[in-house]
Design a protein around this motif. Structure first.
Motif, short mmCIF file in Angstrom:
data_model
loop_
_atom_site.label_atom_id
_atom_site.label_comp_id
_atom_site.label_asym_id
_atom_site.label_seq_id
_atom_site.Cartn_x
_atom_site.Cartn_y
_atom_site.Cartn_z
N LEU A 102 -11.14 -53.10 13.70
CA LEU A 102 -10.54 -53.37 12.40
C LEU A 102 -10.02 -52.09 11.77
CD1 LEU A 102 -10.06 -55.26 9.91
CD2 LEU A 102 -12.36 -54.65 9.18
N ILE A 103 -10.83 -51.04 11.79
CA ILE A 103 -10.43 -49.77 11.19
C ILE A 103 -9.26 -49.16 11.97
CG2 ILE A 103 -11.22 -47.41 10.71
CD1 ILE A 103 -14.03 -48.62 10.28
N ALA A 104 -9.27 -49.32 13.29
CA ALA A 104 -8.18 -48.78 14.11
C ALA A 104 -6.84 -49.40 13.74
CB ALA A 104 -8.48 -49.01 15.59
N GLY A 105 -6.86 -50.64 13.27
CA GLY A 105 -5.63 -51.30 12.87
C GLY A 105 -4.94 -50.63 11.69
N PHE A 106 -5.69 -49.87 10.91
CA PHE A 106 -5.11 -49.16 9.77
C PHE A 106 -4.44 -47.86 10.17
CE2 PHE A 106 -7.93 -52.03 7.63
CZ PHE A 106 -7.37 -52.24 6.38
N GLY A 107 -4.68 -47.41 11.42
CA GLY A 107 -4.10 -46.14 11.84
C GLY A 107 -4.61 -45.02 10.97
N ASN A 108 -3.68 -44.21 10.44
CA ASN A 108 -4.05 -43.10 9.56
C ASN A 108 -3.83 -43.42 8.09
OD1 ASN A 108 -1.31 -43.14 9.46
ND2 ASN A 108 -0.99 -41.03 10.10
N GLN A 109 -3.74 -44.70 7.77
CA GLN A 109 -3.47 -45.08 6.38
C GLN A 109 -4.74 -45.10 5.52
OE1 GLN A 109 -0.34 -48.18 5.73
NE2 GLN A 109 -0.59 -48.56 7.91
N LEU A 110 -5.91 -45.16 6.14
CA LEU A 110 -7.16 -45.11 5.38
C LEU A 110 -7.55 -43.67 5.14
CD1 LEU A 110 -9.51 -47.82 6.96
CD2 LEU A 110 -8.59 -47.79 4.64
N ALA A 111 -7.97 -43.37 3.91
CA ALA A 111 -8.49 -42.04 3.62
C ALA A 111 -9.81 -41.83 4.36
CB ALA A 111 -8.70 -41.89 2.10
N PRO A 112 -10.16 -40.59 4.66
CA PRO A 112 -11.42 -40.34 5.38
C PRO A 112 -12.62 -40.94 4.66
CG PRO A 112 -10.08 -38.35 5.27
CD PRO A 112 -9.41 -39.35 4.39
N ARG A 113 -13.50 -41.54 5.45
CA ARG A 113 -14.74 -42.15 4.95
C ARG A 113 -14.48 -43.23 3.91
NH1 ARG A 113 -15.95 -36.86 5.80
NH2 ARG A 113 -15.46 -36.25 3.68
N LEU A 131 -6.80 -57.77 19.91
CA LEU A 131 -6.11 -58.75 19.07
C LEU A 131 -6.33 -58.43 17.59
CD1 LEU A 131 -4.58 -61.44 18.67
CD2 LEU A 131 -6.81 -62.60 18.83
N LEU A 132 -7.55 -58.05 17.23
CA LEU A 132 -7.85 -57.74 15.84
C LEU A 132 -7.08 -56.50 15.39
CD1 LEU A 132 -9.46 -58.22 13.26
CD2 LEU A 132 -11.36 -56.94 14.29
N THR A 133 -7.09 -55.45 16.21
CA THR A 133 -6.35 -54.23 15.87
C THR A 133 -4.86 -54.51 15.69
OG1 THR A 133 -7.94 -52.84 17.06
CG2 THR A 133 -5.77 -51.89 16.63
N ASP A 134 -4.29 -55.25 16.62
CA ASP A 134 -2.85 -55.56 16.55
C ASP A 134 -2.54 -56.42 15.33
OD1 ASP A 134 -2.55 -54.15 18.87
OD2 ASP A 134 -2.45 -55.92 20.18
N SER A 135 -3.42 -57.37 15.00
CA SER A 135 -3.17 -58.26 13.85
C SER A 135 -3.18 -57.46 12.54
CB SER A 135 -4.23 -59.36 13.81
OG SER A 135 -4.20 -60.15 14.99
N VAL A 136 -4.12 -56.55 12.42
CA VAL A 136 -4.19 -55.73 11.20
C VAL A 136 -2.98 -54.81 11.12
CG1 VAL A 136 -5.50 -53.93 10.01
CG2 VAL A 136 -6.70 -55.83 11.09
N ALA A 137 -2.61 -54.18 12.24
CA ALA A 137 -1.46 -53.29 12.25
C ALA A 137 -0.17 -54.03 11.90
CB ALA A 137 -1.34 -52.62 13.62
N ASP A 138 -0.01 -55.24 12.43
CA ASP A 138 1.20 -56.04 12.11
C ASP A 138 1.22 -56.42 10.64
OD1 ASP A 138 1.93 -55.89 14.75
OD2 ASP A 138 1.19 -57.88 15.29
N LEU A 139 0.06 -56.77 10.09
CA LEU A 139 0.00 -57.14 8.67
C LEU A 139 0.44 -55.98 7.79
CD1 LEU A 139 -0.87 -58.98 6.30
CD2 LEU A 139 -3.18 -58.07 6.59
N LEU A 140 -0.06 -54.78 8.07
CA LEU A 140 0.27 -53.62 7.24
C LEU A 140 1.72 -53.19 7.45
CD1 LEU A 140 -3.01 -51.55 7.69
CD2 LEU A 140 -2.37 -53.03 5.78
#
Length: 609
Positions: A266-277, A315-324
């Motif tokens: 799930l977190i990987a789907g955000f790439g670098n868009q999430l701030a650290p921690r 599938l989860l990573t790709d779904s989150v990445a596509d959503l964002l």
């Protein structure tokens, strides 16, 4: 060796209870799962004293027939499975038939149930039961558990505070409500309603009751599908992140589970868009064939074994990445900071203009704020005004002696030390993010971002120390709504937060109002207030001094990262301000601010005599 013998039914139930019933929240979980398996459309849960004194769960499900009531409290008696094949096609929350027997082994249980004809009731405790008697009961089942762990006092020693047990119960009911939005949940502690969901099948409305209307209205619908899995759910906006993973809920066919690999996916789907921690708030429901999941691997069924877990994670990573990627609205509210680990060696300045401490320190980002040692005139130091003939300039024969002497010196702040820690610096120019200055015939290089962070940190720290007095009124008060678990915790820490200038008032329905703010919190930073409360509530210990340092450091970073146009006079003023800083050599994270190149060193570099 003692003779082998078979354990009594009561003792085996108590042993089973040790695995299944860990705390009051375990009782709530098991009883609510039974209600959901019975087809309940409304479940009412009430408790007192953190659940130790009394827990009541009432539902409108199918009820238990009178002739099966005693059997229901027998260990390994269940209506969920009958054959080995059923064990691999489990579509209910419970199936082992251990819950009621385990609960009755460590408490007093009273049950009233109606399966459609007439109601009956009975009392169960320690493997014994009273006579089954007729009782006035609506369709469904009502179970009251009292005196939990009355016969296992050692278990009571390992329970947390009453507040912690309340939060655990609320968290359990939250997860069940998210997994079953078509069922109405009403949770009360005494006379206080902690959660009330509509049960109309609207997941976003259920999230609003748990996390607040504002946050739920910004959550994004998530969809993903493959031949084996179907993912649906809600994901928080990038501005609504938290400092803890505890707001991530994974539901496998409605069952809440812990799964590290899915969390990382799930977190990987955000790439670098999430701030650290920082972590999202997410409710992810995964539908899959029961053959692909083994739920019989953990006593409380919190952990499961998944087939094709790697495919599901992708599938989860790709779904989150596509959503964002498809989200038109730009990200907002993120704290963008470079958290990469850095190391730097720097000579530590002494107050004597031509002296430098020979001890070398290595700093990294996790190191606490560095306190610059003072140097006495009796210390063994190198006089840079005298030429040196040795090749290894810094490593001298007196290295170990110098280190021992430096450890014995008085730190800055002693009354015998002058307040001016740096010579008067003259601004010469700027190269990229570095300032060039001169002072007493020596050359100085300063890291401008680190300098700004130090000055901002000192300013914010002083404001934090006087934040109770220095308040700025708000024309329009701020209102924040917290998840019900956080609201319960915050209510007990309102007085403590006043020490940092946050005078929050309970506004009802998990909401809090703030009518004035301290000077260190900007008047357009309502989102920052939410982040601060989140940091405080989810810290390992609610430590205000540590929170003050963290707030000063974070606020300094935010202030220093703003784009500001400076002129030569402004740079000169920054150099003047640095002289009175609490530590002009390092910022609050131990990163160096200033490097000195002496006139003698310059002469050596250009091979002058």
């Amino acid at each position: 060796m003692e003779k082998i013998h078979e354990l009594s039914a009561n003792l085996t139930n108590q042993i089973a209870a040790g695995e299944v019933i860990e705390r009051p929240a375990s009782v709530v979980k098991e009883l609510c799962e039974n209600s959901l398996d019975a087809g309940a459309k409304e479940i009412r849960i009430s408790f007192t004293d953190g659940g130790l004194n009394q827990i009541t769960v009432q539902d409108d499900g199918s009820g238990i027939p009178a002739d099966q009531l005693v059997l229901a409290f027998t260990r390994h008696a269940t209506s969920k499975i009958a054959t080995e094949r059923d064990l691999f096609h489990i579509q209910t929350l419970g199936f082992r038939g251990e819950a009621l027997a385990s609960i009755a082994a460590v408490s007093h249980v009273r049950i009233q149930t109606n399966a459609g004809k007439t109601g009956v009731g009975a009392d169960f405790t320690a493997g014994e039961h009273s006579e089954i008697m007729p009782a006035a009961s609506p369709l469904g089942t009502k179970i009251t558990v009292t005196d939990l762990f009355y016969n296992t006092p050692a278990r009571l020693k390992y329970l947390k505070s009453q507040r912690t047990e309340i939060i655990k119960i609320v968290d359990v009911v939250n997860r069940l409500a998210l997994g079953y939005p078509k069922t109405a949940f009403i949770l009360t502690n005494g006379q206080r309603v902690l959660l009330k969901t509509a049960g109309n099948g609207d997941l976003q409305q259920t999230c609003a009751q748990i996390y607040g209307v504002k946050l739920a209205s910004r959550m994004l619908p998530l969809h993903g599908k493959s031949p084996d899995f179907e993912i649906t759910g809600l994901l928080s906006d990038l501005a609504d992140t938290r400092s803890s993973r505890s707001y991530i809920t994974f539901l496998l066919n409605g069952r809440y589970v812990h799964n590290y690999q899915l969390t990382q996916a799930l977190i990987a789907g955000f790439g670098n868009q999430l701030a650290p921690r920082r972590y999202p708030i997410a409710v992810i429901n995964i539908k899959l064939d029961p053959l692909l999941v083994d739920v019989n691997v953990h006593p409380t069924k919190r952990e499961v074994r998944l087939s094709k877990e790697d495919q599901l994670a992708k599938l989860l990573t790709d779904s989150v990445a596509d959503l964002l990627a498809n989200k038109a609205e730009p990200q907002a509210g993120l704290l963008s900071t470079d958290q990469s680990s850095q190391q730097a060696d720097q000579l530590a300045f002494s107050l004597n203009q031509n002296l430098v401490d020979t001890s070398r320190q290595v700093f990294n980002e996790q190191q606490p704020e560095y306190e610059q040692p003072a140097v006495s005139e009796t210390s063994a130091v190198i006089d840079l005004s005298q030429p040196r003939s040795d090749e290894h300039y810094l490593i001298t024969e007196t290295w170990d002696q110098n280190v021992r002497l430096q450890q014995q010196l008085t730190p800055f702040g002693s009354e015998t030390i002058t307040t001016q820690k740096l010579p008067d610096l003259l601004f010469l120019g700027k190269l990229n993010s570095y300032l060039v200055a001169s002072g007493e015939n020596d050359l100085y290089l300063l890291d401008l971002p680190a300098l700004l962070r130090r000055l901002a940190y000192d300013r914010v720290w002083q404001q934090l120390q006087a934040s109770q007095k220095n308040q700025q009124g708000l024309l329009s008060p701020w209102t924040i709504t917290l998840p019900n678990t956080d609201a319960a915790t915050l209510n007990e820490h309102l007085t403590a937060l006043q020490e940092i200038g946050l005078f929050l008032e309970n506004f009802g329905q998990n909401a809090f109002i703030l009518q004035s703010i301290p000077l260190w919190l900007h008047d357009n930073d309502e989102q920052r207030l939410q982040e601060i409360i989140d940091l405080y509530l989810h810290a390992a210990k609610q430590d205000l001094p540590a929170l003050k340092k963290l707030l000063a450091s974070q606020t300094a970073k935010r202030t220093a990262s703003r784009t500001v146009s400076y002129h030569a006079a402004d740079y000169q003023q920054l150099l003047t301000d640095l002289q009175t800083a609490s530590d002009p050599y390092y910022d609050a994270e131990g990163k160096p601010i200033i490097v000195k190149i002496s006139a003698n060193r310059l002469a050596q570099m250009f091979k002058k005599d």
